[in-house]
Design a protein around this motif. Structure first.
Motif, short mmCIF file in Angstrom:
data_model
loop_
_atom_site.label_atom_id
_atom_site.label_comp_id
_atom_site.label_asym_id
_atom_site.label_seq_id
_atom_site.Cartn_x
_atom_site.Cartn_y
_atom_site.Cartn_z
N GLY A 345 5.74 -11.64 -0.54
CA GLY A 345 5.95 -10.96 -1.76
C GLY A 345 4.33 -10.84 -2.20
O GLY A 345 3.28 -11.47 -1.71
N GLY A 346 4.21 -10.05 -3.51
CA GLY A 346 2.97 -9.96 -3.94
C GLY A 346 2.04 -9.17 -3.44
O GLY A 346 2.40 -8.25 -2.69
N GLU A 347 0.93 -9.51 -3.12
CA GLU A 347 -0.28 -8.79 -2.29
C GLU A 347 -0.01 -9.44 -1.14
O GLU A 347 -1.03 -10.31 -0.45
N GLY A 348 1.04 -9.29 -0.38
CA GLY A 348 1.48 -9.66 0.81
C GLY A 348 1.52 -8.79 1.96
O GLY A 348 0.75 -8.04 2.48
N ALA A 349 2.67 -8.94 2.67
CA ALA A 349 2.82 -8.17 3.82
C ALA A 349 4.38 -7.89 3.91
O ALA A 349 5.19 -8.31 3.34
N ASP A 407 11.68 -22.27 13.91
CA ASP A 407 10.79 -23.14 14.45
C ASP A 407 9.29 -23.05 13.66
O ASP A 407 8.82 -24.18 13.39
N VAL A 408 8.91 -22.13 13.07
CA VAL A 408 7.98 -22.01 12.26
C VAL A 408 7.98 -22.26 10.66
O VAL A 408 7.30 -22.85 10.10
N MET A 409 9.28 -21.61 10.26
CA MET A 409 9.67 -21.69 8.92
C MET A 409 10.02 -23.06 8.41
O MET A 409 9.82 -23.73 7.34
N GLY A 410 10.70 -23.94 9.58
CA GLY A 410 11.10 -25.21 9.04
C GLY A 410 12.08 -25.32 7.88
O GLY A 410 12.96 -24.66 7.77
N THR A 411 11.58 -26.29 7.11
CA THR A 411 12.41 -26.38 5.87
C THR A 411 11.81 -25.68 4.85
O THR A 411 12.44 -25.81 3.62
N ASN A 412 10.80 -24.87 5.00
CA ASN A 412 10.27 -23.99 3.95
C ASN A 412 11.22 -23.11 3.08
O ASN A 412 12.03 -22.49 3.74
N LYS A 413 11.15 -23.21 1.72
CA LYS A 413 12.09 -22.37 0.99
C LYS A 413 12.08 -20.86 1.38
O LYS A 413 11.13 -20.44 1.39
N LEU A 414 13.20 -20.04 1.32
CA LEU A 414 13.14 -18.73 1.68
C LEU A 414 13.62 -18.08 0.64
O LEU A 414 14.18 -18.31 -0.35
N PRO A 415 13.06 -16.53 0.65
CA PRO A 415 13.57 -15.65 -0.39
C PRO A 415 14.86 -15.50 -0.43
O PRO A 415 15.52 -15.58 0.79
N ILE A 416 15.52 -15.45 -1.72
CA ILE A 416 17.13 -15.24 -1.79
C ILE A 416 17.68 -13.82 -1.03
O ILE A 416 18.65 -13.73 -0.37
N ARG A 417 16.65 -12.81 -1.02
CA ARG A 417 17.17 -11.56 -0.49
C ARG A 417 16.04 -10.63 -0.18
O ARG A 417 14.77 -11.00 -0.41
N MET A 418 16.50 -9.69 0.82
CA MET A 418 15.17 -8.74 1.08
C MET A 418 15.65 -7.30 0.63
O MET A 418 16.72 -6.84 0.11
N TYR A 419 14.88 -6.35 0.87
CA TYR A 419 15.11 -4.92 0.38
C TYR A 419 14.47 -4.03 1.40
O TYR A 419 13.52 -3.89 2.04
N LEU A 420 15.56 -3.20 1.98
CA LEU A 420 15.27 -1.97 3.14
C LEU A 420 15.42 -0.95 2.48
O LEU A 420 16.40 -0.59 1.72
N TYR A 421 14.51 -0.15 2.74
CA TYR A 421 14.37 1.13 2.16
C TYR A 421 13.82 2.36 3.26
O TYR A 421 13.19 1.97 4.16
N ASP A 422 13.68 3.60 2.71
CA ASP A 422 13.11 4.64 3.44
C ASP A 422 11.77 4.66 3.34
O ASP A 422 10.97 5.02 2.48
N PHE A 423 11.03 4.06 4.47
CA PHE A 423 9.68 3.93 4.25
C PHE A 423 8.84 5.45 4.35
O PHE A 423 7.93 5.45 3.67
N ASN A 424 9.30 6.51 4.92
CA ASN A 424 8.57 7.67 5.00
C ASN A 424 8.59 8.24 3.93
O ASN A 424 7.46 8.86 3.08
N VAL A 482 10.93 -5.52 2.64
CA VAL A 482 10.23 -6.30 1.78
C VAL A 482 10.85 -7.47 1.32
O VAL A 482 12.01 -7.41 1.19
N VAL A 483 10.00 -8.33 0.64
CA VAL A 483 10.55 -9.66 -0.06
C VAL A 483 11.20 -9.12 -1.29
O VAL A 483 10.23 -8.31 -1.91
N SER A 484 12.14 -9.50 -1.72
CA SER A 484 12.81 -8.98 -3.01
C SER A 484 13.20 -10.30 -4.02
O SER A 484 13.51 -11.38 -3.41
N ASN A 485 13.02 -10.37 -5.33
CA ASN A 485 13.98 -11.23 -5.95
C ASN A 485 15.19 -10.80 -6.02
O ASN A 485 15.98 -11.65 -5.88
#
Length: 543
Positions: A345-349, A407-424, A482-485
């Motif tokens: 999230g944020g200025e991320g990817a 394997d990479v994320m391990g016990t790292n806390k994850l976002p509660i949800r994501m948002y899928l949308y029409d990219f075009n 994208v990551v979402s709140n």
């Protein structure tokens, strides 16, 4: 007797559904409402080309909530979030009497609260804060200054026809024009160099006014409560009134005289940091002062001036990224796809998805005959669109399931949800728009952590796929994730990138205020089949 038992069972089921729908832990609700069993259905999986997309500096002004603090993520890196806001007079053009003397200047911004419990004996409240990222007592260095950068309402480059935009990477511009006086200069380090988001309520006791009377206890919910520099506000506010300058006559004039507050955030030594989402629009600055009364004999009278933290705002973000994350988002494979999808999230990817394999300009006519020159229809989609198949297939459900790279994320806390949308087209997909459940539970995107070794996020895109197959004029658009709140109360607001690309100029606003990240397995053939991102379609063949 059987009928009575039957009705009891129905009532019990309805009760479970009702109370489950009120639950705020969304991890598995979507799957409870619509099960994963597909008895009597046939299924087919389709490839998904997926790759990383760096977001970069993005428009971050006038967000509904803003991040403040330092979030240290062991996988993605460190994010520092500062904040700037204009302030306005609760009552413009105040009148101040003779010999004013400031008693206190208090800044208060309430925190977001998840739950509250009250002690029946003492009346004291215990709070659980919401949207705190990092250790509960994580410390940050917080420095508050008077802002010197004028945040205009309208953009002169558009002939003052559009709102002025401010971006996540403009910290240097605000830093260069800030007033030099530190406003939160209290001797307690918890108010500046070692500030933390304290969940304790503020309790103030006022002595009884009559003999034998009970004292009055005022309780204020937890929030940022800071004592600000009295001398600075005497000059900026009190003296500006008593001098007759007219600088507090209206809020339009005042916003140019006192240009707001700059909340500058830095790491506090070697302390682990923390970050909070805050609604600064509920914040206030209360200036309490005493002045001479107009009566005889003259008495000292208590007065106050209140400033509201409303007006134009901007969230300023700074990232120090981990090498693996940096490399992945700066070198996406848009042709073959990426094995790992980094979303932050944020200025991320974010990630971009292209459904179905493609082939050169071949398709079907209305008779189901293969023809050349059919607008480069995707190969797998082409077969589904074949009139001969459409008459035989009934699409019951279509899902995209994203598997977390445990394997990479391990016990790292994850976002509660994501948002899928029409990219075009930069808008919600049909399944989001048509979802009538509270919180978009059918559409999905919620974290499912039932299996510790295989945490997933699932989207149901049934209507999107049906429309794509049955409407020959529909375009197989790319999808963005994208990551979402939380998308339950959001609209389709898109925020501009500061440096737009030809095919990527905006990002969903919901992704800007969650500092967390997640790594998914992509759709590349080198990813193990059980973890690979695929489009799953369940269908029936009418007799």
């Amino acid at each position: 007797m059987r009928n009575n038992s039957f009705f009891k069972i129905i009532i019990l089921i309805l009760g479970v559904v009702f109370f489950t729908s009120c639950d705020k832990d969304f991890n598995t609700i979507g799957d409870n409402l619509i099960g994963n069993e597909h008895f009597g259905l046939e299924s087919k999986s389709f490839n998904v080309l997926s790759y990383n997309q760096k977001i970069g500096p993005v428009q971050s002004n006038n967000l509904p909530i803003n991040a403040l603090g330092v979030y240290e993520d062991p996988v993605f890196g460190t994010t520092e979030a500062s904040f700037v806001t204009q302030v306005v007079l609760a009552s413009p053009n105040p009148v101040i009497g003779a010999n004013p003397e400031i008693e206190s200047v208090i800044l208060y911004v309430p925190y977001l609260v998840k739950s509250t419990t009250t002690d029946a004996t003492t009346g004291d409240n215990t709070y659980v804060l919401d949207s705190i990222y990092g250790p509960e007592t994580g410390k940050i260095k917080l420095s508050i200054y008077e802002n010197g950068y004028f945040m205009r309402d309208l953009d002169p480059l558009t002939g003052f026809l559009e709102r002025q935009k401010f971006y996540t990477n403009q910290a240097s511009e605000f830093e260069g024009l800030k007033k030099p006086v530190l406003l939160n200069n209290d001797t307690s380090e918890t108010q500046n160099t070692a500030f933390f988001f304290d969940k304790t309520e503020f309790k103030e006791t006022t002595p009884a006014t009559t003999t034998g009377g009970e004292p009055t206890i005022t309780r204020t919910p937890p929030g940022m409560r800071l004592a600000l520099n009295k001398a600075h506000f005497k000059t900026a506010i009190i003296d500006a009134v008593t001098s007759g300058s007219g600088k507090l006559a209206t809020n339009d004039v005042f916003k140019n005289h006192f240009r707001g507050l700059y909340f500058k955030v830095e790491k506090s030594g070697t302390n682990p940091g923390s970050m909070a989402l805050m609604d600064f629009s509920k914040g206030t600055i209360t200036i309490k002062y005493k002045e001479d009364s107009s009566t005889t004999p003259v008495e000292r009278v208590e007065r106050s001036i209140v400033l509201n933290l409303t007006g134009n705002t901007v969230n300023l973000l700074s990232n120090t990224n981990k090498p693996d994350y940096d490399t992945a988002v700066n070198n996406p494979n848009t042709t073959a796809g990426d094995e790992k999808l980094y979303l932050k999230g944020g200025e991320g990817a974010m990630a971009v998805l292209d459904l179905f394999d493609k082939k050169d300009d071949i398709g079907y006519n209305d008779k189901g005959e293969i023809v050349v020159g059919a607008n480069n229809i995707p190969d797998e989609l082409d077969d589904l669109r074949n009139p001969a198949n459409k008459k035989k297939l009934l699409i019951n459900e279509a899902n995209l399931v994203f598997h977390v790279d445990g394997d990479v994320m391990g016990t790292n806390k994850l976002p509660i949800r994501m948002y899928l949308y029409d990219f075009n087209n930069r808008r919600p997909i049909l399944d989001y728009v048509s979802d009538g459940t509270t919180g978009g539970l059918v559409y999905g995107g919620l974290l499912n952590a039932t299996k510790v070794s295989d945490k997933t996020y699932k989207f149901r895109i049934t209507n999107h796929i049906r429309n794509l197959i049955n409407n020959k004029d529909s375009t197989n658009v790319k999808l963005g994730i994208v990551v979402s709140n939380d998308i339950a109360n959001t609209n389709s607001t898109m925020n501009n990138l500061r440096s737009p690309l030809s095919n990527f100029s905006q990002v969903p606003q919901v992704s800007l205020t969650n500092p967390r990240g997640v790594i998914f397995h992509g759709g590349k053939s080198s990813v193990p089949a059980e973890k690979r991102l695929k489009l799953e379609i369940y269908y029936t063949k009418p007799n």
